[in-house]
Design an enzyme around this catalytic site. Structure first.
Site, PDB file in Angstrom:
ATOM      1  N   THR A  66      45.587  37.687  29.309  1.00 11.80           N
ATOM      2  CA  THR A  66      44.274  37.040  29.313  1.00 11.80           C
ATOM      3  C   THR A  66      43.383  37.797  28.325  1.00 11.80           C
ATOM      4  O   THR A  66      43.751  38.876  27.854  1.00 11.80           O
ATOM      5  CB  THR A  66      43.637  37.086  30.723  1.00 11.80           C
ATOM      6  N   GLU A  67      42.193  37.248  28.061  1.00 10.21           N
ATOM      7  CA  GLU A  67      41.258  37.955  27.158  1.00 10.21           C
ATOM      8  C   GLU A  67      40.918  39.346  27.717  1.00 10.21           C
ATOM      9  O   GLU A  67      40.946  40.342  26.997  1.00 10.21           O
ATOM     10  CB  GLU A  67      39.932  37.195  26.999  1.00 10.21           C
ATOM     11  N   GLU A  74      36.932  26.667  35.627  1.00 16.91           N
ATOM     12  CA  GLU A  74      35.961  27.642  35.126  1.00 16.91           C
ATOM     13  C   GLU A  74      34.563  27.078  35.382  1.00 16.91           C
ATOM     14  O   GLU A  74      34.263  25.969  34.974  1.00 16.91           O
ATOM     15  CB  GLU A  74      36.197  27.890  33.626  1.00 16.91           C
ATOM     16  N   LYS A  82      29.934  45.841  45.526  1.00 15.61           N
ATOM     17  CA  LYS A  82      29.076  46.203  46.671  1.00 15.61           C
ATOM     18  C   LYS A  82      29.572  45.529  47.949  1.00 15.61           C
ATOM     19  O   LYS A  82      29.882  44.330  47.939  1.00 15.61           O
ATOM     20  CB  LYS A  82      27.631  45.761  46.407  1.00 15.61           C
ATOM     21  N   GLU A 100      44.795  28.046  37.845  1.00 14.90           N
ATOM     22  CA  GLU A 100      44.113  29.321  37.575  1.00 14.90           C
ATOM     23  C   GLU A 100      42.637  29.178  37.937  1.00 14.90           C
ATOM     24  O   GLU A 100      41.986  28.224  37.508  1.00 14.90           O
ATOM     25  CB  GLU A 100      44.233  29.700  36.085  1.00 14.90           C
ATOM     26  N   ASP A 138      35.878  38.576  39.064  1.00 17.04           N
ATOM     27  CA  ASP A 138      34.727  39.472  39.207  1.00 17.04           C
ATOM     28  C   ASP A 138      34.931  40.348  40.449  1.00 17.04           C
ATOM     29  O   ASP A 138      35.199  39.828  41.531  1.00 17.04           O
ATOM     30  CB  ASP A 138      33.434  38.643  39.334  1.00 17.04           C
TER      31      ASP A 138
HETATM   32  N1  SAM Z   1      40.331  35.081  33.604  1.00 16.88           N
HETATM   33  C1  SAM Z   1      39.652  35.463  32.373  1.00 16.88           C
HETATM   34  C2  SAM Z   1      40.295  36.678  31.788  1.00 16.88           C
HETATM   35  O1  SAM Z   1      41.076  37.329  32.480  1.00 16.88           O
HETATM   36  O2  SAM Z   1      40.056  36.969  30.601  1.00 16.88           O
HETATM   37  C3  SAM Z   1      38.147  35.656  32.615  1.00 16.88           C
HETATM   38  C4  SAM Z   1      37.761  36.791  33.517  1.00 16.88           C
HETATM   39  S1  SAM Z   1      36.027  36.823  33.859  1.00 16.88           S
HETATM   40  C5  SAM Z   1      35.758  38.420  34.445  1.00 16.88           C
HETATM   41  C6  SAM Z   1      35.931  35.869  35.350  1.00 16.88           C
HETATM   42  C7  SAM Z   1      35.720  34.389  35.100  1.00 16.88           C
HETATM   43  O3  SAM Z   1      35.817  33.696  36.335  1.00 16.88           O
HETATM   44  C8  SAM Z   1      34.354  34.057  34.507  1.00 16.88           C
HETATM   45  O4  SAM Z   1      34.514  33.230  33.383  1.00 16.88           O
HETATM   46  C9  SAM Z   1      33.643  33.341  35.658  1.00 16.88           C
HETATM   47  O5  SAM Z   1      32.724  32.380  35.192  1.00 16.88           O
HETATM   48  C10 SAM Z   1      34.800  32.714  36.404  1.00 16.88           C
HETATM   49  N2  SAM Z   1      34.549  32.479  37.838  1.00 16.88           N
HETATM   50  C11 SAM Z   1      34.144  33.390  38.750  1.00 16.88           C
HETATM   51  N3  SAM Z   1      34.019  32.833  39.959  1.00 16.88           N
HETATM   52  C12 SAM Z   1      34.367  31.524  39.810  1.00 16.88           C
HETATM   53  C13 SAM Z   1      34.414  30.414  40.706  1.00 16.88           C
HETATM   54  N4  SAM Z   1      34.072  30.550  41.998  1.00 16.88           N
HETATM   55  N5  SAM Z   1      34.803  29.221  40.227  1.00 16.88           N
HETATM   56  C14 SAM Z   1      35.130  29.075  38.910  1.00 16.88           C
HETATM   57  N6  SAM Z   1      35.081  30.086  38.014  1.00 16.88           N
HETATM   58  C15 SAM Z   1      34.706  31.294  38.457  1.00 16.88           C
END
Ligand code: SAM
Length: 213
Positions: free
Chosen positions: A191-192, A69, A122, A44, A118
């Protein structure tokens, strides 16, 4: 406000080196060695606070899970969840997943998950989306032939973009749902973010694609 650095996080990770992999690049091609059983390897990216990986590891004990993460303070939450779940088939990595090919060998992964990544809406940030072509190249390399990628999101823009990106890249779209919770899929582990958005009544989009055999 997000606390960017928890001074005790490094100690906490070290104390729990049965779960946290501190030198992930040294396991390239050898990830099975750190698990008790050799079994399919699922990855993941962006595990957040770990509800998914902890839940999946408990639900599927015959699979080995790795969660990456990049934010240390967020991974503290994931580590707590994995410990609470008392599972032996989950490992966590505190790194940026920007070049997965340094961490995993070709064909090492069976299934990859992108959960509520994320959206970077944009156009000028398109390259940061985890379903941009350069990321798909990495996924294709580390996934086994026929290996799968599952994406879940509440963000329609990212979902549409990702479907188009997968398709242009030649991945095979195997399954698409525009309202995951209407399906009542008993194997779905939330997920959260999924829990938060679905409690607000927002539809959750999910698709699974595979790389060519
Ligand atoms: N997957 C979780 C959920 O669905 O509840 C968290 C979603 S949160 C919007 C996105 C997570 O991905 C964040 O904790 C961010 O730090 C992590 N993240 C984003 N780009 C990443 C990368 N290139 N490598 C590791 N983690 C990343």
């Amino acid at each position: 406000m997000r606390i960017r650095n928890k001074p005790w996080a490094d100690d906490f990770f070290e104390e729990n080196d049965d779960v946290v992999v501190s030198e992930p690049f040294s396991y390239k091609g050898k990830w099975q060695e750190i698990f008790e059983e050799e079994q399919p390897l699922h990855l993941e990216i962006g595990s957040g606070k770990g509800q998914f990986i902890a839940g999946m590891a408990g639900t599927f004990p015959d699979v080995n899970f790795i969660g990456i993460e990049r934010v240390k303070s967020v991974m503290v939450g994931a580590l707590k969840k994995v410990k609470e779940a008392e599972v032996s088939n989950a490992r966590l990595v505190n790194e940026d997943a920007k070049d997965l090919r340094d961490m995993f060998a070709e064909n090492e992964i069976d299934h990859l998950y992108l959960n509520f990544s994320d959206p970077w809406p944009k156009t000028k940030h398109e390259k940061r989306r985890l379903t941009y072509r350069t990321f798909l190249e990495q996924y294709e390399s580390i996934l086994k032939p026929g290996g799968k990628l599952t994406l879940k999101t509440d963000n329609r823009g990212l979902f549409e973009y990702s479907l188009s990106s997968f398709s242009k890249f030649g991945m095979v779209i195997e399954d698409v749902t525009l309202d995951l919770h209407e399906l009542e899929d008993e194997n779905n582990v939330m997920t959260e973010y999924e829990q938060k958005f679905s409690e607000k009544g927002q539809p959750i989009y999910r698709c699974t694609v595979s790389v060519s055999v």
